[in-house]
Each structure stands twice: as structure tokens, then as C-alpha cells.
Motif scaffolding. Structure first.
Motif, PDB file in Angstrom:
ATOM      1  N   LEU A   1       0.843  -1.191   0.000  1.00 33.31           N
ATOM      2  CA  LEU A   1       0.000   0.000   0.000  1.00 33.31           C
ATOM      3  C   LEU A   1       0.879   1.242   0.000  1.00 33.31           C
ATOM      4  N   ASP A   2       0.398   2.286  -0.614  1.00 35.87           N
ATOM      5  CA  ASP A   2       1.142   3.538  -0.757  1.00 35.87           C
ATOM      6  C   ASP A   2       1.372   4.181   0.615  1.00 35.87           C
ATOM      7  N   ILE A   3       2.625   4.434   0.959  1.00 36.24           N
ATOM      8  CA  ILE A   3       2.938   5.066   2.247  1.00 36.24           C
ATOM      9  C   ILE A   3       2.979   6.585   2.141  1.00 36.24           C
ATOM     10  N   TYR A   4       2.852   7.124   0.928  1.00 29.67           N
ATOM     11  CA  TYR A   4       2.946   8.561   0.720  1.00 29.67           C
ATOM     12  C   TYR A   4       1.591   9.261   0.705  1.00 29.67           C
ATOM     13  N   VAL A   5       0.528   8.519   0.929  1.00 32.69           N
ATOM     14  CA  VAL A   5      -0.799   9.109   1.078  1.00 32.69           C
ATOM     15  C   VAL A   5      -1.379   8.657   2.406  1.00 32.69           C
ATOM     16  N   ASP A   6      -2.249   9.475   2.982  1.00 31.69           N
ATOM     17  CA  ASP A   6      -2.836   9.127   4.275  1.00 31.69           C
ATOM     18  C   ASP A   6      -3.767   7.932   4.205  1.00 31.69           C
ATOM     19  N   LYS A   7      -4.528   7.837   3.125  1.00 28.48           N
ATOM     20  CA  LYS A   7      -5.552   6.797   3.010  1.00 28.48           C
ATOM     21  C   LYS A   7      -5.374   6.037   1.694  1.00 28.48           C
ATOM     22  N   PRO A   8      -4.477   5.040   1.667  1.00 32.73           N
ATOM     23  CA  PRO A   8      -4.288   4.262   0.441  1.00 32.73           C
ATOM     24  C   PRO A   8      -5.400   3.239   0.191  1.00 32.73           C
ATOM     25  N   VAL A   9      -6.295   3.111   1.156  1.00 33.01           N
ATOM     26  CA  VAL A   9      -7.440   2.211   1.042  1.00 33.01           C
ATOM     27  C   VAL A   9      -8.688   3.072   1.189  1.00 33.01           C
ATOM     28  N   ASN A  10      -9.626   2.933   0.263  1.00 36.44           N
ATOM     29  CA  ASN A  10     -10.854   3.722   0.356  1.00 36.44           C
ATOM     30  C   ASN A  10     -12.082   2.868   0.108  1.00 36.44           C
ATOM     31  N   LEU A  11     -13.120   3.168   0.894  1.00 37.40           N
ATOM     32  CA  LEU A  11     -14.401   2.482   0.806  1.00 37.40           C
ATOM     33  C   LEU A  11     -15.440   3.433   0.227  1.00 37.40           C
ATOM     34  N   MET A  12     -16.470   2.872  -0.371  1.00 38.12           N
ATOM     35  CA  MET A  12     -17.588   3.679  -0.869  1.00 38.12           C
ATOM     36  C   MET A  12     -18.495   4.017   0.314  1.00 38.12           C
ATOM     37  N   GLU A  13     -18.694   5.312   0.552  1.00 35.64           N
ATOM     38  CA  GLU A  13     -19.557   5.746   1.645  1.00 35.64           C
ATOM     39  C   GLU A  13     -20.997   5.311   1.429  1.00 35.64           C
ATOM     40  N   VAL A  14     -21.682   5.074   2.531  1.00 36.11           N
ATOM     41  CA  VAL A  14     -23.107   4.786   2.488  1.00 36.11           C
ATOM     42  C   VAL A  14     -23.829   6.093   2.156  1.00 36.11           C
ATOM     43  N   MET A  15     -24.805   6.007   1.279  1.00 36.30           N
ATOM     44  CA  MET A  15     -25.584   7.184   0.887  1.00 36.30           C
ATOM     45  C   MET A  15     -26.359   7.724   2.092  1.00 36.30           C
ATOM     46  N   PRO A  16     -26.415   9.054   2.243  1.00 36.90           N
ATOM     47  CA  PRO A  16     -27.201   9.639   3.334  1.00 36.90           C
ATOM     48  C   PRO A  16     -28.640   9.139   3.282  1.00 36.90           C
ATOM     49  N   GLY A  17     -29.139   8.739   4.437  1.00 36.00           N
ATOM     50  CA  GLY A  17     -30.502   8.227   4.521  1.00 36.00           C
ATOM     51  C   GLY A  17     -30.612   6.731   4.293  1.00 36.00           C
ATOM     52  N   ASP A  18     -29.563   6.112   3.757  1.00 35.65           N
ATOM     53  CA  ASP A  18     -29.565   4.666   3.543  1.00 35.65           C
ATOM     54  C   ASP A  18     -29.254   4.001   4.880  1.00 35.65           C
ATOM     55  N   THR A  19     -30.042   3.031   5.276  1.00 37.59           N
ATOM     56  CA  THR A  19     -29.878   2.396   6.584  1.00 37.59           C
ATOM     57  C   THR A  19     -29.114   1.077   6.516  1.00 37.59           C
ATOM     58  N   VAL A  20     -28.381   0.872   5.441  1.00 43.56           N
ATOM     59  CA  VAL A  20     -27.616  -0.360   5.257  1.00 43.56           C
ATOM     60  C   VAL A  20     -26.516  -0.453   6.315  1.00 43.56           C
ATOM     61  N   GLU A  21     -26.366  -1.620   6.881  1.00 42.53           N
ATOM     62  CA  GLU A  21     -25.267  -1.887   7.815  1.00 42.53           C
ATOM     63  C   GLU A  21     -24.054  -2.350   7.003  1.00 42.53           C
ATOM     64  N   THR A  22     -22.857  -2.056   7.494  1.00 42.17           N
ATOM     65  CA  THR A  22     -21.633  -2.415   6.763  1.00 42.17           C
ATOM     66  C   THR A  22     -20.651  -3.187   7.650  1.00 42.17           C
ATOM     67  N   PRO A  23     -21.070  -4.335   8.190  1.00 46.26           N
ATOM     68  CA  PRO A  23     -20.137  -5.096   9.039  1.00 46.26           C
ATOM     69  C   PRO A  23     -18.904  -5.579   8.282  1.00 46.26           C
ATOM     70  N   ILE A  24     -18.988  -5.661   6.959  1.00 45.61           N
ATOM     71  CA  ILE A  24     -17.836  -6.106   6.173  1.00 45.61           C
ATOM     72  C   ILE A  24     -16.670  -5.131   6.323  1.00 45.61           C
ATOM     73  N   TRP A  25     -16.954  -3.870   6.609  1.00 39.55           N
ATOM     74  CA  TRP A  25     -15.891  -2.879   6.800  1.00 39.55           C
ATOM     75  C   TRP A  25     -14.991  -3.246   7.979  1.00 39.55           C
ATOM     76  N   ASP A  26     -15.591  -3.849   9.037  1.00 42.32           N
ATOM     77  CA  ASP A  26     -14.776  -4.299  10.177  1.00 42.32           C
ATOM     78  C   ASP A  26     -13.823  -5.405   9.736  1.00 42.32           C
ATOM     79  N   THR A  27     -14.299  -6.278   8.874  1.00 41.73           N
ATOM     80  CA  THR A  27     -13.448  -7.343   8.321  1.00 41.73           C
ATOM     81  C   THR A  27     -12.300  -6.725   7.531  1.00 41.73           C
ATOM     82  N   TYR A  28     -12.597  -5.714   6.726  1.00 38.94           N
ATOM     83  CA  TYR A  28     -11.557  -5.035   5.952  1.00 38.94           C
ATOM     84  C   TYR A  28     -10.499  -4.419   6.874  1.00 38.94           C
TER      85      TYR A  28
END
Length: 146
Positions: free
Chosen positions: A65-92
Motif C-alpha cells: 500500500l502507498d505510504i505517501y498518502v494518508d488513506k491508500p485504502v478507500n471504501l464507498m460511503e453509504v448514501m445519506p438516509g440509507d440504513t444499510v449496515e456495513t459489518p464487512i468494513w470491520d473485516t476489511y
């Protein structure tokens, strides 16, 4: 056959990971992601039958992973108002922490439509059969340091 290469990494995927240079990005997409339309200028690799976590873990065994950027890993944000749970993010977070000393601090979020725009500029997109929603993840490649 090669030694010490995770079996889930196909020859095609290994070739692409090797071809990528510093700062190139790759998307590991869930089953709902429009990989083919987003990947018109990228290499699209099909990994049907596999989920994102097992591919992420295998890729990070060989992919710095790139050490020259703060966030070399990025996830797609949940849309505002969407009530989807994202437990997979904890796995990531657990998987990233196994392979990068920054752990969860290496992971950021990108608004959904901005994520799509970023994905259009990725070197490659891996299409999976992941059923979890908002399970898309983008990795930025760093350099191998001995």
C-alpha cells in the motif's frame, strides 16, 4: 505453479498486480458494482464465485500500500438516509491491519458518486460475487522496499 502465492490469485490477476506502478489504483468490487461500465478504460478481471475479503487478504500479501498518502485504502460511503449496515468494513479493517502497520488509519471513505469517478481512473477493477452492500474497496499501490 508458484510457491507462496495465494491460490485465489489467478495468473491474470497476478500479471495485473505486477504491471501496476506506484500510485496506480485497483478496485475490488462487490457483485452489484457496475464493473464493466466503470472499467471502460481499465482492465476488468472477473473473480466470480469469490468474495471481497478473501481477495483483499490475498492481494495484500503481495501488494504494497502507498505510504505517501494518508488513506491508500478507500471504501464507498453509504448514501445519506440509507440504513444499510456495513459489518464487512470491520473485516476489511482487520485484514488491512494484518498487512499494514497503519491498520484502520489507512482506510478512508469516498462519497458514492465520487467513488465511481475515481473507479473510472483505476488501473483495474476486479469483479467479484460479493453480496454485502457497500463492499467496494479501492487500493492505491505503493513501492516495494527491501
Amino acid at each position: 505453479m508458484l510457491k507462496n502465492i495465494p491460490k485465489i490469485l489467478s495468473p491474470e490477476l497476478l500479471k495485473v498486480l505486477c504491471e501496476m506502478g506506484h500510485s496506480d489504483r485497483i478496485v475490488i468490487a462487490d457483485g452489484n458494482f457496475p464493473a464493466e461500465s466503470m472499467g471502460k478504460n481499465a482492465i476488468v478481471i472477473r473473480c466470480d464465485g469469490h468474495g471481497v475479503p478473501e481477495l483483499l487478504d490475498a492481494i495484500l500479501k503481495v501488494f504494497p500500500l502507498d505510504i505517501y498518502v494518508d488513506k491508500p485504502v478507500n471504501l464507498m460511503e453509504v448514501m445519506p438516509g440509507d440504513t444499510v449496515e456495513t459489518p464487512i468494513w470491520d473485516t476489511y479493517k482487520e485484514i488491512v491491519a494484518k498487512h499494514d502497520e497503519r491498520g484502520a488509519n489507512a482506510i478512508g471513505n469516498i462519497e458514492r458518486f465520487a467513488f465511481y469517478e475515481e473507479a473510472k481512473t483505476a488501473y483495474a477493477i476486479i469483479a467479484t460475487s460479493e453480496k454485502a452492500l457497500y463492499a467496494n474497496i479501492m487500493l492505491q499501490k505503493g513501492v516495494v522496499v527491501d
